[in-house]
Design a protein around this motif. Structure first.
Motif, PDB file in Angstrom:
ATOM      1  N   GLN A  17     -22.048  12.933   0.322  1.00 49.71           N
ATOM      2  CA  GLN A  17     -21.606  13.753   1.449  1.00 49.71           C
ATOM      3  C   GLN A  17     -20.255  13.262   1.961  1.00 49.71           C
ATOM      4  O   GLN A  17     -19.385  14.065   2.298  1.00 49.71           O
ATOM      5  CB  GLN A  17     -22.647  13.725   2.562  1.00 49.71           C
ATOM      6  N   GLU A  18     -20.062  11.939   2.014  1.00 53.88           N
ATOM      7  CA  GLU A  18     -18.777  11.394   2.430  1.00 53.88           C
ATOM      8  C   GLU A  18     -17.678  11.798   1.460  1.00 53.88           C
ATOM      9  O   GLU A  18     -16.572  12.157   1.866  1.00 53.88           O
ATOM     10  CB  GLU A  18     -18.858   9.866   2.528  1.00 53.88           C
ATOM     11  N   ILE A  19     -17.973  11.758   0.168  1.00 56.45           N
ATOM     12  CA  ILE A  19     -16.992  12.156  -0.847  1.00 56.45           C
ATOM     13  C   ILE A  19     -16.659  13.630  -0.710  1.00 56.45           C
ATOM     14  O   ILE A  19     -15.482  14.024  -0.764  1.00 56.45           O
ATOM     15  CB  ILE A  19     -17.511  11.821  -2.268  1.00 56.45           C
ATOM     16  N   ARG A  20     -17.672  14.457  -0.504  1.00 54.29           N
ATOM     17  CA  ARG A  20     -17.425  15.896  -0.331  1.00 54.29           C
ATOM     18  C   ARG A  20     -16.557  16.156   0.900  1.00 54.29           C
ATOM     19  O   ARG A  20     -15.657  16.994   0.869  1.00 54.29           O
ATOM     20  CB  ARG A  20     -18.746  16.648  -0.207  1.00 54.29           C
ATOM     21  N   PHE A  21     -16.827  15.435   1.987  1.00 58.11           N
ATOM     22  CA  PHE A  21     -16.046  15.592   3.211  1.00 58.11           C
ATOM     23  C   PHE A  21     -14.593  15.210   2.948  1.00 58.11           C
ATOM     24  O   PHE A  21     -13.669  15.915   3.354  1.00 58.11           O
ATOM     25  CB  PHE A  21     -16.645  14.734   4.336  1.00 58.11           C
ATOM     26  N   ALA A  22     -14.381  14.093   2.243  1.00 57.93           N
ATOM     27  CA  ALA A  22     -13.022  13.660   1.925  1.00 57.93           C
ATOM     28  C   ALA A  22     -12.322  14.687   1.033  1.00 57.93           C
ATOM     29  O   ALA A  22     -11.132  14.990   1.224  1.00 57.93           O
ATOM     30  CB  ALA A  22     -13.052  12.288   1.249  1.00 57.93           C
ATOM     31  N   MET A  23     -13.044  15.225   0.055  1.00 60.64           N
ATOM     32  CA  MET A  23     -12.463  16.243  -0.830  1.00 60.64           C
ATOM     33  C   MET A  23     -12.111  17.511  -0.050  1.00 60.64           C
ATOM     34  O   MET A  23     -11.067  18.119  -0.290  1.00 60.64           O
ATOM     35  CB  MET A  23     -13.421  16.577  -1.970  1.00 60.64           C
ATOM     36  N   ASP A  24     -12.955  17.888   0.892  1.00 61.67           N
ATOM     37  CA  ASP A  24     -12.665  19.059   1.720  1.00 61.67           C
ATOM     38  C   ASP A  24     -11.390  18.851   2.526  1.00 61.67           C
ATOM     39  O   ASP A  24     -10.564  19.759   2.660  1.00 61.67           O
ATOM     40  CB  ASP A  24     -13.835  19.363   2.663  1.00 61.67           C
ATOM     41  N   LYS A  25     -11.224  17.652   3.063  1.00 63.91           N
ATOM     42  CA  LYS A  25     -10.010  17.345   3.827  1.00 63.91           C
ATOM     43  C   LYS A  25      -8.781  17.406   2.929  1.00 63.91           C
ATOM     44  O   LYS A  25      -7.742  17.936   3.324  1.00 63.91           O
ATOM     45  CB  LYS A  25     -10.129  15.971   4.490  1.00 63.91           C
ATOM     46  N   LEU A  26      -8.889  16.854   1.708  1.00 62.41           N
ATOM     47  CA  LEU A  26      -7.771  16.899   0.771  1.00 62.41           C
ATOM     48  C   LEU A  26      -7.410  18.332   0.405  1.00 62.41           C
ATOM     49  O   LEU A  26      -6.229  18.703   0.368  1.00 62.41           O
ATOM     50  CB  LEU A  26      -8.102  16.109  -0.491  1.00 62.41           C
ATOM     51  N   GLU A  27      -8.421  19.135   0.120  1.00 65.81           N
ATOM     52  CA  GLU A  27      -8.166  20.531  -0.217  1.00 65.81           C
ATOM     53  C   GLU A  27      -7.514  21.265   0.937  1.00 65.81           C
ATOM     54  O   GLU A  27      -6.573  22.038   0.743  1.00 65.81           O
ATOM     55  CB  GLU A  27      -9.481  21.229  -0.596  1.00 65.81           C
ATOM     56  N   SER A  28      -7.995  21.013   2.131  1.00 63.37           N
ATOM     57  CA  SER A  28      -7.442  21.659   3.316  1.00 63.37           C
ATOM     58  C   SER A  28      -5.977  21.268   3.503  1.00 63.37           C
ATOM     59  O   SER A  28      -5.119  22.114   3.763  1.00 63.37           O
ATOM     60  CB  SER A  28      -8.262  21.278   4.543  1.00 63.37           C
ATOM     61  N   SER A  29      -5.689  19.974   3.374  1.00 60.72           N
ATOM     62  CA  SER A  29      -4.304  19.500   3.506  1.00 60.72           C
ATOM     63  C   SER A  29      -3.424  20.099   2.422  1.00 60.72           C
ATOM     64  O   SER A  29      -2.274  20.491   2.677  1.00 60.72           O
ATOM     65  CB  SER A  29      -4.253  17.971   3.423  1.00 60.72           C
ATOM     66  N   PHE A  30      -3.920  20.171   1.199  1.00 63.23           N
ATOM     67  CA  PHE A  30      -3.166  20.739   0.095  1.00 63.23           C
ATOM     68  C   PHE A  30      -2.838  22.205   0.359  1.00 63.23           C
ATOM     69  O   PHE A  30      -1.700  22.648   0.188  1.00 63.23           O
ATOM     70  CB  PHE A  30      -3.962  20.581  -1.204  1.00 63.23           C
TER      71      PHE A  30
END
Length: 131
Positions: free
Chosen positions: A106-119
């Motif tokens: 879940q932490e990894i998914r949250f981090a990936m979501d943040k990266l995608e959002s920033s991208f």
């Protein structure tokens, strides 16, 4: 019945002449006898219990996965499985290893979501600046 437990990289266990199987699903415990209709179920981290021909009950801690019964064949596909220790230790294994892994995912998914959002935000800014 024939019970096969599969991990991503190997066959964890194969058992023939299984009399019954009990698994933990999203809706609760689910018991299967030889003449039950064919079915599938999503599994949650829990203890898979099965009885062999001698009447002995065996236990395996499993992570999330999929359960399939077709005819007299049962297939369990899961990410992790642990066997050969006491029932209490299996319960502790589920709590410490399997559920902790889910928290990490879940932490990894949250981090990936943040990266995608920033991208995507960066692409939007570039698109706007290019006009």
């Amino acid at each position: 019945m024939n019970l096969n437990i599969l991990l991503p990289n190997k066959v964890f266990a194969k058992h023939k002449k299984v009399l019954r199987v009990i698994v933990e699903t999203l809706e609760g415990s689910y018991g299967v006898l030889p003449n039950r209709l064919d079915c599938t179920a999503a599994l949650t981290p829990g203890i898979l219990t099965y009885e062999i021909e001698s009447g002995k009950e065996l236990y395996i801690a499993i992570d999330q996965g999929v359960f399939v019964k077709k005819g007299h064949d049962i297939l369990v596909s899961t990410r992790q499985a642990v066997q050969g220790i006491g029932l209490d230790e299996l319960r502790n294994t589920i709590k410490t290893e399997f559920l902790a892994l889910d928290e990490k995912q879940q932490e990894i998914r949250f981090a990936m979501d943040k990266l995608e959002s920033s991208f995507l935000q960066g692409l939007t800014e570039l698109s706007t600046a290019a006009r």
